[in-house]
Design a protein around this motif. Structure first.
Motif, mmCIF file in Angstrom:
data_model
loop_
_atom_site.group_PDB
_atom_site.id
_atom_site.type_symbol
_atom_site.label_atom_id
_atom_site.label_comp_id
_atom_site.label_asym_id
_atom_site.label_seq_id
_atom_site.Cartn_x
_atom_site.Cartn_y
_atom_site.Cartn_z
ATOM 1 N N LEU A 1 0.817 -1.214 0.000
ATOM 2 C CA LEU A 1 0.000 0.000 0.000
ATOM 3 C C LEU A 1 0.855 1.270 0.000
ATOM 4 C CD1 LEU A 1 -2.884 -1.044 2.414
ATOM 5 C CD2 LEU A 1 -3.061 -0.581 -0.040
ATOM 6 N N LYS A 2 2.054 1.210 0.536
ATOM 7 C CA LYS A 2 2.952 2.373 0.524
ATOM 8 C C LYS A 2 3.379 2.739 -0.895
ATOM 9 C CE LYS A 2 4.892 1.485 5.091
ATOM 10 N NZ LYS A 2 6.101 1.090 5.830
ATOM 11 N N LYS A 3 3.298 1.793 -1.814
ATOM 12 C CA LYS A 3 3.779 1.985 -3.182
ATOM 13 C C LYS A 3 2.682 2.389 -4.166
ATOM 14 C CE LYS A 3 7.116 -1.739 -2.508
ATOM 15 N NZ LYS A 3 7.540 -3.046 -3.027
ATOM 16 N N ASP B 1 -1.185 4.450 -5.248
ATOM 17 C CA ASP B 1 -2.060 5.595 -4.984
ATOM 18 C C ASP B 1 -3.459 5.154 -4.581
ATOM 19 O OD1 ASP B 1 -0.068 7.445 -5.695
ATOM 20 O OD2 ASP B 1 -0.539 7.179 -7.809
ATOM 21 N N TRP B 2 -3.929 4.051 -5.141
ATOM 22 C CA TRP B 2 -5.257 3.498 -4.892
ATOM 23 C C TRP B 2 -5.130 2.001 -4.702
ATOM 24 C CZ3 TRP B 2 -10.274 5.624 -5.061
ATOM 25 C CH2 TRP B 2 -10.325 6.992 -5.323
ATOM 26 N N TRP B 3 -6.094 1.407 -4.041
ATOM 27 C CA TRP B 3 -6.146 -0.040 -3.911
ATOM 28 C C TRP B 3 -7.569 -0.515 -4.196
ATOM 29 C CZ3 TRP B 3 -9.754 -1.644 -0.474
ATOM 30 C CH2 TRP B 3 -10.109 -0.758 0.533
ATOM 31 N N GLN B 4 -7.676 -1.803 -4.523
ATOM 32 C CA GLN B 4 -8.968 -2.458 -4.720
ATOM 33 C C GLN B 4 -8.858 -3.845 -4.129
ATOM 34 O OE1 GLN B 4 -9.601 -5.057 -7.428
ATOM 35 N NE2 GLN B 4 -11.711 -5.267 -6.759
ATOM 36 N N PHE B 5 -9.855 -4.266 -3.381
ATOM 37 C CA PHE B 5 -9.867 -5.589 -2.768
ATOM 38 C C PHE B 5 -11.073 -6.357 -3.261
ATOM 39 C CE2 PHE B 5 -11.027 -8.710 0.412
ATOM 40 C CZ PHE B 5 -9.809 -9.340 0.621
ATOM 41 N N ARG B 6 -10.849 -7.566 -3.732
ATOM 42 C CA ARG B 6 -11.926 -8.414 -4.244
ATOM 43 C C ARG B 6 -12.375 -9.376 -3.159
ATOM 44 N NH1 ARG B 6 -13.450 -13.300 -5.122
ATOM 45 N NH2 ARG B 6 -14.459 -13.941 -7.013
ATOM 46 N N TYR C 1 -9.145 -4.617 8.342
ATOM 47 C CA TYR C 1 -7.876 -3.874 8.298
ATOM 48 C C TYR C 1 -7.967 -2.711 7.318
ATOM 49 C CZ TYR C 1 -3.089 -2.661 7.271
ATOM 50 O OH TYR C 1 -1.932 -1.957 7.057
ATOM 51 N N LEU C 2 -8.411 -2.979 6.095
ATOM 52 C CA LEU C 2 -8.515 -1.914 5.090
ATOM 53 C C LEU C 2 -9.538 -0.856 5.497
ATOM 54 C CD1 LEU C 2 -8.380 -4.181 1.921
ATOM 55 C CD2 LEU C 2 -6.606 -2.564 2.650
ATOM 56 N N SER C 3 -10.588 -1.269 6.186
ATOM 57 C CA SER C 3 -11.637 -0.340 6.602
ATOM 58 C C SER C 3 -11.187 0.576 7.734
ATOM 59 C CB SER C 3 -12.881 -1.109 7.064
ATOM 60 O OG SER C 3 -13.402 -1.893 6.033
ATOM 61 N N ARG D 1 -5.921 4.703 5.278
ATOM 62 C CA ARG D 1 -6.522 5.976 4.878
ATOM 63 C C ARG D 1 -6.413 6.221 3.376
ATOM 64 N NH1 ARG D 1 -7.670 7.049 9.625
ATOM 65 N NH2 ARG D 1 -6.707 8.089 11.334
ATOM 66 N N LYS D 2 -5.544 5.488 2.719
ATOM 67 C CA LYS D 2 -5.354 5.634 1.273
ATOM 68 C C LYS D 2 -6.656 5.302 0.549
ATOM 69 C CE LYS D 2 -1.293 5.152 -0.070
ATOM 70 N NZ LYS D 2 0.025 4.932 -0.556
#
Length: 179
Positions: free
Chosen positions: A9-11, A13-18, A30-32, A36-37
């Motif tokens: 996540l440090k690398k 800009d955005w993430w998506q989790f399936r 954890y992501l919730s 904050r990203k």
């Protein structure tokens, strides 16, 4: 596992989790709560399934009621929460696939690429569809470092595909090792 996700996540800009997936019961909270990203969730299961497995039911409940990030879901359902957006999975016909292969052939993949997959090992979709990419010799070679966290993954079903990988392949753990 959380450390690997945090470092990745440090690398980005955005993430998506399936979801739903086995590790979703850990990663969705954890992501919730701790990330904050910007990012969103995709719920690829049946959003209206009447008797889903307990883990799926819990993930669907969490995504619908215990967090407010966007969630893309297949189909439109009565009582769908406002932050849950309908997103139909597209199906490509042969002409669209041909055009896509032409576009891919023109793209520049010379830079260092890194990919991290948190997925289930399923054929013919999921990681299985990804691996089939290497079976098409007309596509340009791509050098990517792949990191895998996958349920259902084992040495036995991963080995035949490794020969098609043109770069380093890391598996963060097979299901038997994670348990």
């Amino acid at each position: 596992m959380i450390r690997t996700v945090r470092q990745t996540l440090k690398k980005v800009d955005w993430w998506q989790f399936r979801a739903p997936t086995g590790i979703g019961v850990l990663l969705i909270p954890y992501l919730s709560w701790f990330v904050r990203k910007p990012g969103w969730f995709k719920y690829a299961g049946n959003w209206a399934q009447e008797n889903p497995p307990p883990g799926y039911r819990w993930q669907r409940f969490w995504l619908a009621r215990l967090q407010k990030r966007k969630v893309t879901i297949n189909g439109r359902w009565p009582g769908q929460p406002e932050h849950c957006l309908s997103f139909e999975n597209p199906c490509l016909d042969e002409e669209e696939r041909r055009k896509g292969a032409e576009i891919i052939a023109r793209k520049d993949y010379s830079g260092p690429l890194e990919a991290c997959f948190v997925t289930g090992w399923k054929m013919p979709k999921g990681s299985g569809a990804f691996w089939k990419r290497f079976r098409y010799p007309k596509l340009p070679p791509i050098s990517v470092d792949y990191t895998w966290w996958a349920t259902g993954l084992s040495e036995k079903n991963m080995k035949p595909w490794q020969k098609h990988c043109l770069s380093r392949l890391f598996s963060m753990g097979f299901l038997a090792e994670i348990r």
